[in-house]
Scaffold this motif. Structure first.
Motif, PDB file in Angstrom:
ATOM      1  N   SER A  58     -18.923   5.381 109.775  1.00 26.31           N
ATOM      2  CA  SER A  58     -18.614   6.504 110.418  1.00 26.31           C
ATOM      3  C   SER A  58     -20.162   6.949 111.612  1.00 26.31           C
ATOM      4  O   SER A  58     -21.283   6.241 111.625  1.00 26.31           O
ATOM      5  N   PHE A  59     -19.498   7.076 112.718  1.00 27.10           N
ATOM      6  CA  PHE A  59     -19.864   7.719 113.675  1.00 27.10           C
ATOM      7  C   PHE A  59     -19.557   8.671 114.652  1.00 27.10           C
ATOM      8  O   PHE A  59     -18.199   9.237 114.512  1.00 27.10           O
ATOM      9  N   ASP A  60     -20.820   9.151 114.871  1.00 27.75           N
ATOM     10  CA  ASP A  60     -20.750  10.938 115.813  1.00 27.75           C
ATOM     11  C   ASP A  60     -20.353  10.729 117.268  1.00 27.75           C
ATOM     12  O   ASP A  60     -20.610   9.380 117.882  1.00 27.75           O
ATOM     13  N   ALA A  61     -18.812  10.855 117.528  1.00 30.07           N
ATOM     14  CA  ALA A  61     -19.038  11.146 118.780  1.00 30.07           C
ATOM     15  C   ALA A  61     -17.375  11.548 118.795  1.00 30.07           C
ATOM     16  O   ALA A  61     -16.267  11.625 118.184  1.00 30.07           O
ATOM     17  N   ASP A  62     -17.743  12.630 120.614  1.00 25.74           N
ATOM     18  CA  ASP A  62     -16.491  13.178 121.092  1.00 25.74           C
ATOM     19  C   ASP A  62     -16.179  13.437 121.957  1.00 25.74           C
ATOM     20  O   ASP A  62     -16.016  14.507 122.746  1.00 25.74           O
ATOM     21  N   ASP A 117     -13.866  16.924 113.980  1.00 28.33           N
ATOM     22  CA  ASP A 117     -14.533  16.609 112.793  1.00 28.33           C
ATOM     23  C   ASP A 117     -16.010  16.009 114.351  1.00 28.33           C
ATOM     24  O   ASP A 117     -17.360  15.272 113.113  1.00 28.33           O
ATOM     25  N   LYS A 118     -15.345  15.564 115.199  1.00 26.06           N
ATOM     26  CA  LYS A 118     -16.391  14.594 115.698  1.00 26.06           C
ATOM     27  C   LYS A 118     -17.446  13.013 115.006  1.00 26.06           C
ATOM     28  O   LYS A 118     -18.356  12.732 115.341  1.00 26.06           O
ATOM     29  N   LYS A 119     -16.168  12.735 114.402  1.00 24.31           N
ATOM     30  CA  LYS A 119     -16.433  11.563 113.202  1.00 24.31           C
ATOM     31  C   LYS A 119     -15.055  10.449 113.755  1.00 24.31           C
ATOM     32  O   LYS A 119     -14.213  10.420 113.391  1.00 24.31           O
ATOM     33  N   THR A 127     -14.546   8.478 124.364  1.00 26.06           N
ATOM     34  CA  THR A 127     -13.672   7.843 122.734  1.00 26.06           C
ATOM     35  C   THR A 127     -12.420   8.791 122.417  1.00 26.06           C
ATOM     36  O   THR A 127     -11.893   7.778 122.105  1.00 26.06           O
ATOM     37  N   ASN A 164     -18.526   8.056 105.180  1.00 26.90           N
ATOM     38  CA  ASN A 164     -19.607   8.821 105.418  1.00 26.90           C
ATOM     39  C   ASN A 164     -20.947   7.379 106.147  1.00 26.90           C
ATOM     40  O   ASN A 164     -21.278   7.682 107.357  1.00 26.90           O
ATOM     41  N   THR A 193     -10.693  14.202 115.725  1.00 27.75           N
ATOM     42  CA  THR A 193     -12.088  13.621 116.636  1.00 27.75           C
ATOM     43  C   THR A 193     -12.803  15.076 117.054  1.00 27.75           C
ATOM     44  O   THR A 193     -13.505  14.910 117.009  1.00 27.75           O
ATOM     45  N   GLN A 219     -12.163   9.438 111.429  1.00 27.17           N
ATOM     46  CA  GLN A 219     -12.476   9.539 110.324  1.00 27.17           C
ATOM     47  C   GLN A 219     -11.370   9.930 109.029  1.00 27.17           C
ATOM     48  O   GLN A 219     -10.988   9.604 108.101  1.00 27.17           O
TER      49      GLN A 219
END
Length: 542
Positions: free
Chosen positions: A145-149, A400-402, A153, A142, A397, A493
């Motif tokens: 990980s980084f947020d991206a959707d 979860d957006k991660k 990406t 965690n 992705t 992730q």
């Protein structure tokens, strides 16, 4: 067979011919089985992984580097090895990718555990240490990980999943199709990948693949006299057979004169005509029936200009429902105009040697179809497997957006964190946590080996680079360590989370086994004769 008692009179408690392995022998055989299975798929990992050719008893050939496909096609007999196959299947169901990673991590965990058992550390202690390490690994995952959707990406995630597979030459256009398909079927942040239908057709190159903004059904019209194309389609979905049903009980009908016979036939014809009239009355001009359609019913449908298909698969019915807004009816009496779906165009088209029905120009379809092309059957099959993996990771992705960096970067980062965590633990579990940390390094090590690089140099460089950034991974094409996020190599992730968790749990279960009792003659028991005293002994797996 096992026996109890003293003197000359044994007491049998197992059937004749039962094989049994106890204690260290059982653990050693199970560990060896897991290690061998991991070695089998290990060479397929990464962009430079090689393929396997699998030939079954009928001579059918599968050429792939997809871990779960290899394990499913292999005729694996050993029970411990079957447990690792379940790891791959779970990974496939949960994420769609990372099956090879999950299996080789499990194999390396077993290998490290063997070393600890040789030091007289109790299997329960090793299992507890592994469980602690797996929990800590999720925390560390965690953190890195980084947020991206965003679309960019998602494209990178899809292309990373397809790199090193048969579709790599056309990974960018295929990634476009995959991202568009997943975004189209997304509902409230969730993606049901069953709503993405894949039609694989041989002939032409992979670049000719396309997305259909609707549904493609691999069936033709039931009658060639029906219209080949319907514009402004009103679609009826019917589960009920458009034919006279056979009686469920045996019955005899006695007819005493020809007029009765004629009346009987006319009555059947009228029943079928009434069914068709109900379809016409609803305003439908396209009919998809999950059951059969009688020849006479086909005649009436054709005469009224209705495009009809029979014996449509349930999965296709569900997709048509999602794409067109139609409602599936089980009784023709219930068919109303508001139950009909809408599509701008329904038509039949032959591609290569396949006749397909296209349902296009749907208003806001929550089901789409991908038509994948490949020069040969085997090429098309491998492209389909790669695209299915890409769909799985893009869907993960979106949900979860991660994401994490690829190229072995997460494994090195988690390994580094676990080594520091191990120093804070007292007791022998510390050794198990440290072993877990070392086991994770098998991923970048394997990537390097499969690319023909020096794995020791690669690991040393990665460890040093991770003092500055946890995005650093191994670029197998350049043969150097680089920032994988900037290089566009990213993974969901969930791929790493599921792989580490399922590998740790399967390993823990195998380590707790100290007695293997196998009954011969059931087809399920491996041949374990003589395995007890053979160091490194291994029952046959295939």
């Amino acid at each position: 067979m096992a026996q109890l008692g003293g003197g000359n009179q044994p007491i049998l408690i197992f059937p004749e011919g039962t094989d049994r392995l106890l204690g260290r022998d059982a653990q050693r055989v199970n560990i060896t089985a897991g290690k061998l299975l991991a070695e089998t798929v290990r060479t397929t990992l990464g962009p430079k992984g090689m393929d396997k050719m699998l030939v079954d008893s009928l001579g059918d050939i599968v050429v792939t580097n997809d871990g779960v496909t290899i394990l499913k096609e292999m005729d694996i007999e050993h029970p411990a090895a079957k447990m690792l196959v379940e790891v791959a299947k779970t990974q496939e169901d949960e994420v769609g990718d990372g099956t090879t990673t999950a299996v080789i991590i499990a194999g390396e965990l077993l290998k490290k555990a063997e070393g600890l058992l040789d030091q007289d550390i109790h299997p329960t202690v090793v299992a507890n240490g592994y469980r602690q390490a797996a929990e800590k690994a999720q925390e560390l995952l965690n953190l890195i990980s980084f947020d991206a959707d965003d679309r960019d990406t998602l494209m990178k995630v899809a292309m990373t999943a397809m790199t090193g597979k048969g579709s790599e030459a056309a990974r960018e256009p295929l990634a476009e199709l995959v991202v568009d398909a997943v975004r189209q079927v997304e509902e409230d942040g969730e993606v049901d990948t069953d709503n993405i239908n894949i039609q694989r057709i041989s002939g032409e190159s992979v670049n000719e693949s396309m997305i259909v903004n609707g549904v493609v059904v691999d069936k033709s019209r039931t009658d060639p006299g029906m219209p080949k194309q319907i514009e402004d389609a009103k679609i009826a979905l019917v589960k009920y057979p458009i034919e006279v049903k056979d009686l469920e009980t045996d019955a005899k009908i006695s007819l005493t004169d020809p007029a009765q016979m004629q009346a009987f036939i006319e009555n059947e014809e009228q029943m079928i005509k009434d069914m068709v009239d109900k379809i016409i009355a609803s305003g439908a001009n396209v009919l998809f029936c999950q059951k059969g359609i009688d020849d006479l019913a086909q005649h009436y449908l054709t005469r009224n200009g209705i495009y009809a298909i029979r014996r449509v698969k349930k999965s296709d019915m569900n997709r048509i429902e999602k794409a067109t807004g139609a409602k599936v009816v089980t009784n023709l009496d219930d068919l109303k105009p508001e139950d009909l779906g809408e599509a701008g165009l329904v038509y039949e088209k032959k591609i290569f040697d396949e006749v397909l029905t296209f349902i296009e120009d749907c208003r806001d379809p929550k089901a789409v179809s991908l038509i994948l092309r490949g020069s040969t059957k085997h090429v098309a099959e491998e492209i389909e497997r790669a695209v299915e993996d890409a769909i799985g990771v893009v869907a993960s992705t979106v949900e979860d957006k991660k994401v994490v960096a690829g190229g072995g970067a997460p494994e090195i980062a988690i390994s580094k964190g676990l080594k520091e965590y191990a120093d804070t633990i007292s007791g022998r579990e510390q050794l198990a946590v440290a072993a877990f940390a070392e086991a994770l390094e098998i991923v970048p090590k394997t990537l390097a080996e499969n690319a023909g690089l020096d794995s020791i140099d690669a690991l040393v460089d990665l460890r040093a680079a991770h003092e500055k950034s946890f995005y650093i991974g191994l670029d197998v094409f350049a043969g150097d360590v680089v920032d994988m996020y900037q290089a566009g190599v990213v993974e969901p992730q969930r791929v790493k989370k599921q792989a580490i968790q399922s590998a740790a749990e399967a390993t823990e279960m195998i380590l707790r086994i100290d007695d293997v009792i196998a009954t011969k003659g059931t087809g399920a028991a491996p041949d374990m004769e003589g395995m007890g005293g053979m160091p490194g002994g291994m029952p046959p797996m295939m």
